[in-house]
Design a protein around this motif. Sequence first.
Motif, PDB file in Angstrom:
ATOM      1  N   LEU A  64       0.805  -1.224   0.000  1.00 19.95           N
ATOM      2  CA  LEU A  64       0.000   0.000   0.000  1.00 19.95           C
ATOM      3  C   LEU A  64       0.835   1.269   0.000  1.00 19.95           C
ATOM      4  O   LEU A  64       0.352   2.335  -0.372  1.00 19.95           O
ATOM      5  N   GLU A  66       3.208   4.527   1.270  1.00 21.87           N
ATOM      6  CA  GLU A  66       3.178   5.486   2.367  1.00 21.87           C
ATOM      7  C   GLU A  66       1.883   6.284   2.470  1.00 21.87           C
ATOM      8  O   GLU A  66       1.685   6.991   3.446  1.00 21.87           O
ATOM      9  N   SER A  67       1.022   6.182   1.474  1.00 26.33           N
ATOM     10  CA  SER A  67      -0.193   6.993   1.572  1.00 26.33           C
ATOM     11  C   SER A  67      -1.309   6.263   2.317  1.00 26.33           C
ATOM     12  O   SER A  67      -2.380   6.800   2.523  1.00 26.33           O
ATOM     13  N   ALA A  68      -1.047   5.017   2.723  1.00 27.26           N
ATOM     14  CA  ALA A  68      -2.108   4.208   3.339  1.00 27.26           C
ATOM     15  C   ALA A  68      -2.273   4.526   4.817  1.00 27.26           C
ATOM     16  O   ALA A  68      -1.318   4.869   5.503  1.00 27.26           O
ATOM     17  N   THR A  69      -3.501   4.367   5.269  1.00 25.30           N
ATOM     18  CA  THR A  69      -3.773   4.529   6.694  1.00 25.30           C
ATOM     19  C   THR A  69      -3.697   3.152   7.361  1.00 25.30           C
ATOM     20  O   THR A  69      -3.798   2.126   6.675  1.00 25.30           O
TER      21      THR A  69
END
Lengths: 341, 524
Positions: A64, A66-69
Amino acid sequence: MTQLTTPTPTARPAAAPSAGSRAAAVGRKLRTRLLHIVPVLLLVTFGSMLLVDLTPGDPAATILGESATPDQVAALRQQLGLDRPLFVRYGEWIAHIAQGDFGRSIRSQQPVLDAILERLPVTIELAILAQIMAFLVVIPLALYTAYRAGGRADRLANVVTSGLVSMPPFLTALLLVFVFALSLRAFPATGWVRIADDPLGNLRSAFLPALALALTELAVLTRVLRSDLIATLQEDFILSAKAKGLPTWYVLLRHALRPSSFSLVTLAGLSLGRLIGGAVIVETLFALPGIGQLLVNSILAKDAVVVQGVVVFVAIVYVALNVLTDVFYTILDPRTRVTGA
Amino acid sequence: MRFLRSRGGAALAAISAALVLLAGCGGSTQGGADEPSGPPQSGGSATFGVTGDVSGTFDPAKLLSVSGTIADGTVGSLLYGGLVETDPKTQQVVPVMAKSLTSDDGTVWSLVLRDGLKFSDGTAFDAAAVKLNWERHADPALASGARGVASSFASLEVVDPTTLRITLKDINFQFPRSLALFAVNWIASPAAIRAGTLGENPVGAGPFLLKERLRDDHMTFVRNPAYYDAPRPYLDQVVLRPIPDGAQRLNSAATGQLDGLVALTRNDAVQGEQQGLQVLSVAMSGGTSMYFNFAKPTSGDVRFRQAMRLAIDNAAVSEAVEQGNGPETSTFFAPDTAFYDQAAAFPKPDLAAAQKLIDEMAAERGGPISFTFLVDQRNEQLGTAVQTQLAALKNLDMKLEVASQFLPTQRQASGDYEVSVQNNFNLDPEPRIGLLLQPGNARNFLRYDNPEMTAVMQAGRATQDLEQRKAAYRKFDEIVNRDVPWVLFLRANPNVLWDGSKLRDISVFEDGIVHWDRVWRAGT
């Protein structure tokens, strides 16, 4: 792995077995070895899955980016089945393998078997080339140094092989690159040319990596064969052959080499398997698209499905080579058809 | 062309350009581009070394971020071009396939595409295609690396064939930066998406088309005759060669196998320059730093953090790790970047002052101050260099814990560390530094919570006016120097190296992705 009773070179077979009994003996040996494969495969595949599981990192987070939560990472873990216990995942994987389904890469979605088969020619070619290179040096060098044991050439060969054995493959590879690629510009520093595209270019691209693999192998094999040859050359039948006035080369090749080859065959069989499974460093350093690099990339991405597939494949190759080695014994020494386990 | 300009009057177009690209080496070109070298010639091929193969497939939803440090960034840009990109000279997001991206309020954005864009399969590259692509990224089943960005959309509305109205869930004037950084920037043909063949047979509108691939060995791209910006691209073919080892990439260039390469370390760039290669380094703010966990007693004490800042001499660390070849690190924002302020320099090393702070803490606690510095294997040398320097302090006991590659990141995320290291470099503080310092955000592994800093970061995020942003980040510098949430050691500036006798007009965007549509080969 082999259960052989080491024969004494002077002993002679009591009677030549018939072709039927020879085939039966080989068949028995094959059946026994094939049965051994199952627990070996279970052990190594479970071990590798455990190791991949224990290594830090989360494939879901890697996929996913680095933009994933955290919620999204958790959802993907669930989607990939990574939230289930290790034993459950292993059981499912085994069930799929039993149906010939190696699964798909978590990251690239490529079928694992395709990924292996796509890279296999590179690794196989490297391993075979390395073995050929090693044998081209090992047999004449070991024969000569055993025949002239203690001589200047023998001592020099000892020093060189000791040095090669103690050098890690990555260092050997870097030195080869420095000398043959950067200084002499004779071979490429990295990359692979497919044999179908350019056979000569293929050999050029494979030469340095194969040599890096061969150097360590040839050092070990030379020392082993030399030692066995020295022992064989002390035997009465060698003395007898010499007394008949047979030329030295004939005595060495026809009388001494064969009974001295048991350790060589064992090690060569194992080393071929080791070369296939252990080309990791060389393939990474030379940027070659083989099994080794597939394994490294899959471990870094925690792509357990691919790691498992490669492990199974390498284990099968390793065990198969062991079986072939055993079968080869029966050709080298007919007594093992009777006494071999 | 109006771009990123608030209709309310905030004139982003007035952003003054501050040069970014370093020219810190003899063979380096100045600025973000190679020296002009005559009219471009069409034809020829370029072979370029990248750090690895693509991490997933060629589907934009499986490509990671728009970064030159990984193959995904270069591959995505070759195949799909990009709606926007960040110019590293100015840190300004500029349009590429988009004509403009504007907002009055930071919540509702209008994306206008260039007229007549076509995918290489002949279908229209329109607002509906952008909408479809972005909705795909939000689909959990697809596990896209850009899902976080796609999830920030409240709605997407096709206004006309070239206009898409984007409504964000929260105000964000820096939305274009997220668009530039992540794979939502790459738009694939809806026909290929529906056919389900995008992973292996990508169809975009970028300057090149995928011709052939041998995994982990090479990817060959050929010119897209339907590229919008004719006569670009000039090259007939670009071959990407994944070579993971930096030294081997340089060796391959030395033996003529590569015309250019990506170098991640300053040492590799220096070595490449010695080989006669041209070097283009992208100045990034931040870098490899010691990060403190504010939730732990020792690292949560500002005196301890200040002592670390005062005790560690970056020049000595650089000497130990990169033979002193690294760029200077006296400020968080790199020189020649928009927010650089020389007055915001970190305090100079002062062992006596550091000792005083440590002694004060030791006296309070009744014994020496102990802490563990967690590093990964790649930063072991850095850890040892720091340990050597801190050995000069009395009443301080530092344990160096070296863990495997991914472990420190995991432990940082879970808060299981006191002091650790991370490589965090950016062209702009948004979005990454903003998230790092945002209380409660998953990326705030520092457990940092300072309302003053939160307000400052919000101020920097909530405007497009450069002067207002500069003012915000001057305050940011002050707070960083006071709170010391990190100690910056080394800059991590990605480098592009190439053989200047072969390739011409090299320029880059983001953190070092080559504009391959502009490159041409000499003597073709």
